[in-house]
Design a protein around this motif. Structure first.
Motif, PDB file in Angstrom:
ATOM      1  N   UNK A   1       0.821  -1.212   0.000  1.00 54.55           N
ATOM      2  CA  UNK A   1       0.000   0.000   0.000  1.00 54.55           C
ATOM      3  C   UNK A   1       0.855   1.262   0.000  1.00 54.55           C
ATOM      4  N   UNK A   2       2.000   1.227   0.682  1.00 59.05           N
ATOM      5  CA  UNK A   2       2.813   2.428   0.863  1.00 59.05           C
ATOM      6  C   UNK A   2       4.115   2.461   0.075  1.00 59.05           C
ATOM      7  N   UNK A   3       4.587   1.313  -0.373  1.00 59.30           N
ATOM      8  CA  UNK A   3       5.899   1.233  -1.006  1.00 59.30           C
ATOM      9  C   UNK A   3       5.835   0.513  -2.344  1.00 59.30           C
ATOM     10  N   UNK A   4       6.731   0.933  -3.261  1.00 59.49           N
ATOM     11  CA  UNK A   4       6.888   0.251  -4.546  1.00 59.49           C
ATOM     12  C   UNK A   4       8.376   0.048  -4.784  1.00 59.49           C
ATOM     13  N   UNK A   5       8.756  -1.192  -5.028  1.00 59.78           N
ATOM     14  CA  UNK A   5      10.146  -1.533  -5.350  1.00 59.78           C
ATOM     15  C   UNK A   5      10.141  -2.222  -6.712  1.00 59.78           C
ATOM     16  N   UNK A   6      10.418  -1.441  -7.737  1.00 59.75           N
ATOM     17  CA  UNK A   6      10.464  -1.965  -9.104  1.00 59.75           C
ATOM     18  C   UNK A   6      11.853  -2.511  -9.409  1.00 59.75           C
ATOM     19  N   UNK A   7      11.957  -3.242 -10.508  1.00 62.13           N
ATOM     20  CA  UNK A   7      13.247  -3.686 -11.051  1.00 62.13           C
ATOM     21  C   UNK A   7      14.095  -4.484 -10.065  1.00 62.13           C
TER      22      UNK A   7
END
Length: 67
Positions: free
Chosen positions: A23-29
């Protein structure tokens, strides 16, 4: 709840990489290996990981990869 992100590079090789978001964080790649990211995501959900620990879990995951 955690889910998988997908990023397709804009370069000629069109590399697809996967990550994890909450909900609060996005870690792409994080990795080009969908199955490994899927397993990590499922484990985070199964263990009901608090999202404040997600960065540490990803760091541990990356340090355990055979690169």
């Amino acid at each position: 709840m955690f889910s998988i992100t997908e990023t397709i590079s804009q370069s000629d090789n069109k590399l697809t990489t996967y990550g994890i978001k909450s909900e609060s964080f996005v870690y792409d790649d994080i990795s080009p290996d969908f199955e490994k990211i899927k397993a990590l995501c499922e484990l985070c959900n199964l263990l009901e990981l608090d999202e404040c620990h997600l960065a540490d879990v990803i760091d541990d995951f990356l340090s355990d990869l055979d690169i």
